[in-house]
Design an enzyme around this catalytic site. Sequence first.
Site, mmCIF file in Angstrom:
data_model
loop_
_atom_site.group_PDB
_atom_site.id
_atom_site.type_symbol
_atom_site.label_atom_id
_atom_site.label_comp_id
_atom_site.label_asym_id
_atom_site.label_seq_id
_atom_site.Cartn_x
_atom_site.Cartn_y
_atom_site.Cartn_z
ATOM 1 N N CYS A 1 -15.327 -3.006 -1.286
ATOM 2 C CA CYS A 1 -13.963 -3.319 -0.821
ATOM 3 C C CYS A 1 -13.428 -4.520 -1.607
ATOM 4 C CB CYS A 1 -13.979 -3.607 0.672
ATOM 5 S SG CYS A 1 -14.728 -5.188 1.078
ATOM 6 N N ARG B 1 -1.967 6.548 9.675
ATOM 7 C CA ARG B 1 -2.033 6.050 8.294
ATOM 8 C C ARG B 1 -2.081 7.221 7.312
ATOM 9 N NH1 ARG B 1 -4.293 0.785 8.118
ATOM 10 N NH2 ARG B 1 -3.539 -0.376 9.921
ATOM 11 N N LYS C 1 -6.260 7.128 12.288
ATOM 12 C CA LYS C 1 -6.604 7.733 11.002
ATOM 13 C C LYS C 1 -6.982 9.205 11.164
ATOM 14 C CE LYS C 1 -7.955 3.395 8.946
ATOM 15 N NZ LYS C 1 -9.016 2.581 8.312
ATOM 16 N N CYS D 1 -8.581 -10.539 0.474
ATOM 17 C CA CYS D 1 -8.667 -10.159 1.879
ATOM 18 C C CYS D 1 -8.879 -11.375 2.775
ATOM 19 C CB CYS D 1 -9.806 -9.161 2.099
ATOM 20 S SG CYS D 1 -9.908 -8.689 3.832
ATOM 21 N N LYS E 1 -4.138 1.170 14.701
ATOM 22 C CA LYS E 1 -4.095 2.140 13.601
ATOM 23 C C LYS E 1 -4.720 3.458 14.041
ATOM 24 C CE LYS E 1 -6.687 -0.706 11.045
ATOM 25 N NZ LYS E 1 -7.586 -1.272 10.018
ATOM 26 N N CYS F 1 -14.435 -1.277 5.547
ATOM 27 C CA CYS F 1 -13.383 -0.607 4.770
ATOM 28 C C CYS F 1 -13.897 0.377 3.730
ATOM 29 C CB CYS F 1 -12.470 -1.639 4.117
ATOM 30 S SG CYS F 1 -11.528 -2.574 5.336
ATOM 31 N N ARG G 1 0.844 -1.202 0.000
ATOM 32 C CA ARG G 1 0.000 0.000 0.000
ATOM 33 C C ARG G 1 0.880 1.254 0.000
ATOM 34 N NH1 ARG G 1 -4.266 -0.017 4.766
ATOM 35 N NH2 ARG G 1 -5.295 -1.630 3.513
ATOM 36 N N CYS H 1 -17.111 -7.878 5.034
ATOM 37 C CA CYS H 1 -17.110 -8.205 6.469
ATOM 38 C C CYS H 1 -17.418 -6.933 7.247
ATOM 39 C CB CYS H 1 -15.769 -8.829 6.879
ATOM 40 S SG CYS H 1 -14.512 -7.629 7.335
HETATM 41 FE FE1 SRM Z 1 -9.506 -1.664 5.814
HETATM 42 C C1 SRM Z 1 -8.300 -4.366 7.415
HETATM 43 C C2 SRM Z 1 -8.587 -2.990 2.904
HETATM 44 C C3 SRM Z 1 -9.953 1.346 4.409
HETATM 45 C C4 SRM Z 1 -11.302 -0.649 8.559
HETATM 46 N N1 SRM Z 1 -8.547 -3.367 5.280
HETATM 47 C C5 SRM Z 1 -8.087 -4.365 6.158
HETATM 48 C C6 SRM Z 1 -7.243 -5.380 5.391
HETATM 49 C C7 SRM Z 1 -5.810 -4.956 5.447
HETATM 50 C C8 SRM Z 1 -7.453 -6.853 5.825
HETATM 51 C C9 SRM Z 1 -6.537 -7.433 6.862
HETATM 52 O O1 SRM Z 1 -6.372 -6.840 7.931
HETATM 53 O O2 SRM Z 1 -6.022 -8.511 6.600
HETATM 54 C C10 SRM Z 1 -7.855 -5.188 3.975
HETATM 55 C C11 SRM Z 1 -6.952 -5.577 2.802
HETATM 56 C C12 SRM Z 1 -7.789 -6.171 1.705
HETATM 57 C C13 SRM Z 1 -7.105 -6.265 0.398
HETATM 58 O O3 SRM Z 1 -7.068 -7.369 -0.173
HETATM 59 O O4 SRM Z 1 -6.623 -5.250 -0.095
HETATM 60 C C14 SRM Z 1 -8.336 -3.773 4.051
HETATM 61 N N2 SRM Z 1 -9.199 -0.948 4.030
HETATM 62 C C15 SRM Z 1 -8.917 -1.674 2.927
HETATM 63 C C16 SRM Z 1 -9.020 -0.831 1.664
HETATM 64 C C17 SRM Z 1 -8.034 -1.225 0.576
HETATM 65 C C18 SRM Z 1 -10.473 -0.920 1.154
HETATM 66 C C19 SRM Z 1 -10.781 -0.297 -0.169
HETATM 67 O O5 SRM Z 1 -11.692 -0.819 -0.811
HETATM 68 O O6 SRM Z 1 -10.186 0.688 -0.563
HETATM 69 C C20 SRM Z 1 -8.804 0.567 2.276
HETATM 70 C C21 SRM Z 1 -7.362 0.964 2.349
HETATM 71 C C22 SRM Z 1 -7.188 2.376 2.808
HETATM 72 C C23 SRM Z 1 -5.788 2.892 2.794
HETATM 73 O O7 SRM Z 1 -5.295 3.263 1.718
HETATM 74 O O8 SRM Z 1 -5.196 2.998 3.866
HETATM 75 C C24 SRM Z 1 -9.348 0.337 3.686
HETATM 76 N N3 SRM Z 1 -10.387 0.056 6.439
HETATM 77 C C25 SRM Z 1 -10.576 1.145 5.645
HETATM 78 C C26 SRM Z 1 -11.546 2.020 6.240
HETATM 79 C C27 SRM Z 1 -12.093 3.298 5.632
HETATM 80 C C28 SRM Z 1 -11.331 4.512 6.063
HETATM 81 O O9 SRM Z 1 -10.330 4.423 6.757
HETATM 82 O O10 SRM Z 1 -11.756 5.598 5.678
HETATM 83 C C29 SRM Z 1 -11.943 1.425 7.432
HETATM 84 C C30 SRM Z 1 -13.045 1.950 8.406
HETATM 85 C C31 SRM Z 1 -12.581 3.069 9.253
HETATM 86 C C32 SRM Z 1 -11.898 2.564 10.492
HETATM 87 O O11 SRM Z 1 -10.708 2.321 10.440
HETATM 88 O O12 SRM Z 1 -12.576 2.402 11.502
HETATM 89 C C33 SRM Z 1 -11.192 0.196 7.554
HETATM 90 N N4 SRM Z 1 -9.714 -2.392 7.745
HETATM 91 C C34 SRM Z 1 -10.540 -1.860 8.694
HETATM 92 C C35 SRM Z 1 -10.521 -2.718 9.850
HETATM 93 C C36 SRM Z 1 -11.306 -2.491 11.167
HETATM 94 C C37 SRM Z 1 -10.532 -1.671 12.120
HETATM 95 C C38 SRM Z 1 -11.165 -1.599 13.493
HETATM 96 O O13 SRM Z 1 -10.984 -0.609 14.179
HETATM 97 O O14 SRM Z 1 -11.827 -2.551 13.903
HETATM 98 C C39 SRM Z 1 -9.667 -3.801 9.531
HETATM 99 C C40 SRM Z 1 -9.320 -5.009 10.429
HETATM 100 C C41 SRM Z 1 -8.288 -4.708 11.433
HETATM 101 O O15 SRM Z 1 -7.668 -3.653 11.462
HETATM 102 O O16 SRM Z 1 -8.093 -5.599 12.263
HETATM 103 C C42 SRM Z 1 -9.191 -3.562 8.204
HETATM 104 FE FE1 SF4 Z 2 -11.557 -7.183 3.964
HETATM 105 FE FE2 SF4 Z 2 -13.618 -6.703 5.513
HETATM 106 FE FE3 SF4 Z 2 -12.074 -4.698 4.760
HETATM 107 FE FE4 SF4 Z 2 -13.630 -5.833 2.997
HETATM 108 S S1 SF4 Z 2 -14.314 -4.739 4.820
HETATM 109 S S2 SF4 Z 2 -11.455 -5.353 2.703
HETATM 110 S S3 SF4 Z 2 -13.650 -7.941 3.655
HETATM 111 S S4 SF4 Z 2 -11.453 -6.364 6.045
#
Ligand code: SRM
Ligand code: SF4
Length: 560
Positions: A431, A151, A215, A437, A213, A480, A82, A476
Amino acid sequence: MDGGGRISGEATKKLSAVEGLKAGSHRLRGRLAEELAEGGSQVSEDGYNLLKFHGSYEQHDRDTATTLKQAGQEKDYSFMVRVRMPGGRLTAAQYIALDALANRYGTTGLRLTTRQGVQFHGIPKGDLKPAIADINATLLTTQAACGDVVRNVMTTPAPVRDAVHRQLEADARLLSAALLPASRAYHQIFLDEEATSNDEAEPLYGATYLPRKFKIGLAAPTDNTPDVLTNDLGLLAVCNEQGVIVAYNVAVGGGLGMTHNNARTFPRIASIIGSVPSADLVAVTEAVIRLQRDHGDRGDRRRARLKYVVEDMGVDWVADTLATYFGRRLDPVLAMPPIAVPELLGWHEQGDGQFWLGVPVPSGRIDGTIKQALREIVARFAPDPIVTPQQDILLSNLREQDRAPIEAILRAHDVALSHEISPIARWVLACPALPTCGLALTEAERVRAPLVAEFEGALARHGLLGERISLRITGCPNGCVRPYAGDIGLVGRVPGSYAIYLGGDFAGTRLSFQFKDRVKVTDLAATFDPILSAFATDRDGDETFGDFCARIGRDGLLAL
Ligand code: SRM
Ligand code: SF4
């Protein structure tokens, strides 16, 4: 405050394993350099957790995992990388370089993310170090794109050439640079920088970095494209009469991740607790980070985000405690215009005689013909691309005479222009989910197109096809694509089924509620039929779909 962090509202409890790893990692080094040199297709569990801080996740192809297991073979492991790029800003040269790197290293092109980043998928372990070094050579970084640190810093992507937008972009870059870890681990592991120390001071983060993390999003209220209230720290610009940013309203404790059936975890919209003069932006941001560093839950990673400190301890406690880190209390919250999200796709004047073109990129996936088209346009017209929080791309700094040839290139590659697609197709987010993922429970990106087609059919039946509705699909509950903050959220529940969230708003100021649990993907669009029918007949004036659902409420909607 002890370095390991006190647990909010509770006596100190056992630290999570990742805390021990961070503490003993020599500032995020661990054995990563050795592991990358060792060959094979995977890293160790410690390596996996440390790698995140440097911008990479180990993944495996979930489509082939069962077959390979049955055949007694290893899963198809590879790495996602990333890029951290504040405000989604790229130069034309950087875009061309990333496009070429995707051909050399990745398997699925470039993936624009909801935080204005770019991801590569499918990089084999042996290519990880050269891939990251090559990304670095483009003057971009993957450092701190993931991990328990700040981030990618988001901001309003529109390249409007006025004082507000200039300042927002500059402030996003300023914060991003100021909040990078001090450790040189990244440079030594991936860029072969010579080691002078492996124990640098981390004045902001401390030896164990943050509990989770963190943000940050900045925006003008009139353009909340980055959904700043879903960030740990959201900063809303306040302008004077000359249109210059003089202060920021400070919102803390946003975040969306939750776990199904665990009521202790929940999405939360940030609380606006005060304001600061814009000159104090870095100081207040560091103060909030220190508060979370010392008070976030380091025992339970599911409850380690700042939102739980705010929820458990209360907004007043946060304001009081923040004053001790910031050196004084925040100023009162300042009046600002209503929070809104404008249309950024299509052609727009920048205000300097030039134009930008917003190109819809379905699920942010730049592969195949759209990749060829964008490459040709960027190579020929040299626009500086900007990644939006809606996974789309804005091509900035174009001239009037570029418009026709650029549209011709897009058409020749079958890339839809924004006015050629319905609003629901324009605003949908999905996502990656399966197959990359590891946390996906259901499909998301791969069901986006058929679901949009079904929703288009349902909307057309009720004369609503022109309605601006945001649809956000995740595999899930981690959220994201911010499914709990838009009009409609479809959240992967169990294979083939989704929970439906409704009643949020387009501007990202209100959380949605769970309308139904476990709806089969084949029943989703039909489930909306009675709601859309009621919306078409009973909406209040030009009430939006999200506002309508919030007004009717869950029980009222169920009764339909
Ligand atoms: Fe996310 C985890 C993809 C934005 C909340 N996110 C993941 C992981 C890395 C899965 C993992 O932990 O193994 C995903 C990788 C999937 C893949 O194959 O690429 C993933 N997140 C993404 C992306 C690529 C989604 C997208 O369609 O663009 C976004 C990357 C952003 C970036 O450039 O940094 C992405 N993730 C977000 C957002 C939206 C935002 O930040 O505006 C959220 C919700 C906001 C938040 O953080 O509360 C988000 N991602 C999560 C979470 C839940 C965090 C939590 O507090 O519970 C996880 C799981 C974790 O961290 O354990 C996660
Ligand atoms: Fe993976 Fe869940 Fe984030 Fe989708 S919402 S990219 S399934 S961690």
